[in-house]
Design an enzyme around this catalytic site. Sequence first.
Site, PDB file in Angstrom:
ATOM      1  N   GLU A   1       5.779 -19.639 -15.198  1.00  0.00           N
ATOM      2  CA  GLU A   1       5.308 -18.255 -15.308  1.00  0.00           C
ATOM      3  C   GLU A   1       6.324 -17.498 -16.150  1.00  0.00           C
ATOM      4  OE1 GLU A   1       2.484 -17.359 -14.480  1.00  0.00           O
ATOM      5  OE2 GLU A   1       1.815 -18.886 -13.087  1.00  0.00           O
TER       6      GLU A   1
ATOM      7  N   CYS B   1       7.034  -8.179 -15.965  1.00  0.00           N
ATOM      8  CA  CYS B   1       6.602  -9.137 -16.991  1.00  0.00           C
ATOM      9  C   CYS B   1       5.216  -8.817 -17.544  1.00  0.00           C
ATOM     10  CB  CYS B   1       6.632 -10.554 -16.436  1.00  0.00           C
ATOM     11  SG  CYS B   1       5.596 -10.801 -14.981  1.00  0.00           S
TER      12      CYS B   1
END
Length: 473
Positions: free
Chosen positions: A214, A248
């Site tokens: 990720e 993010c």
Amino acid sequence: MSSNMDTYSDTLLRLRQSFQNGKTRPAQFRLAQLEALAKFLEENRTEMFQCLKKDLNKPSFEAEISELSMVKSEINLAINSLSSWMKDESVSRNMATYLDTAFIRSEPFGVVLIIAPWNYPVQLTLIPLIGAIAAGNCVIIKPSEVSQSTEKVLSELLPRYLDQDCFAAVCGGVEETSRLLENRFDYIFFTGNPTVGKIIMTAAAKHLTPVTLELGGKNPCYVHDECDIKNVARRISWTRFFNAGQTCIAPDYVLCSENIKEKLLKALQATIHEFYGEDPKQSPDLGRIVSDRHFQRVAAMLKCGKILVGGQTDQAEKYIAPTVLVDVAESDQVMQEEIFGPILPVLSVSGIDEAIHFINQREKPLAAYVFSSNSQIVYDFLERTSSGGFCANDGMMQTTIISLPFGGVGHSGMGMYHGKFSFDTFSHKRACVIRSDGREKLNDVRYPPYSDSHLNFILSMTEVKKKGSCVLL
């Protein structure tokens, strides 16, 4: 061999023995560990709020909705759904196997390593852990050493709640993580940046260990001429400056036409004042940069372009004001790196075609955003771009629905999780067929001596036939 390596080897041996003995397999064990995780969350709420405040000056409002509440929902969903998730999945059969039983069984990989980041240190450690527990794995978690206070809580308190023969936490920085990765795991789940993601993948390749990565990226945000400028400014500002921009999936830059740029910039300026007051440094609702090193990296980006709003810093407090940049060059640092701070560059494009070209010339991002009251523009943007996730007319909301997968694509990562996707990520999908040991006469056609008639019969029983007709244009 270092003492750390010895400790890692001993820990792995303990966990692997527990897994091989089948301790994590029963549903009752998995449910008990999930309940214990929920108990940890409830009994240490105050301490986790304090740690998040200390590490990131995270407002309790942000800590609740983006850390604790999300984890609680994931635990509850896993507990509520575990029995159905664990059931064998029946599949269709061809005529040759019509009398057999065919199904997919979800089975755990074994000993899993979860390496978590510092920006959402509770959520991004525990949500993967929930999936790994639900799937029946043994787990080692490696919280980030950058968020020191939260790392201490997770590494010292959490193991007291879980079965220590099956779960462990380790601490340390780059050196310790490198040594940890020399060991063989059955699955590695990493959240971080692409540079470290490549290191993780290289280490995993030595043991042919599957990975979920990720990662981040520069998430684009296109603002179309047809939109409610005030609403756009509020929604972009909230998602960009939430957690001091250390998210993010935050919009990393805005693209808009010159027709609305001035209106959007004024609206962003007004919104920042509305949200954080005359002096955002005094606002209780604005976080801080996590460390001096990260502060210096983000502060250096303030030299790019022209500061329209904000730009103030205080290194002693690791404070950077919510900032809007204009006149930014594509070659500037702020457009080359993921910002991970409260800075928003606004660039001009002629329209949606140039915006999409600009986006598609770069690596695929973790999220992509478009703002428009014209649904045709929204779907055009969706159709012609690629990203891990997508949201129209808002930011980050795609991650709040745990029936949707969360994950990147290309440079922004591989694999997905949240909800059942977490269970599936940490489960090997085993293809299973159970046949009778009798009825051998039915198998005669497949044995030598071969014949055309037997071949034609087998093909008629096994081949999938095309339905309808296909017209080639």
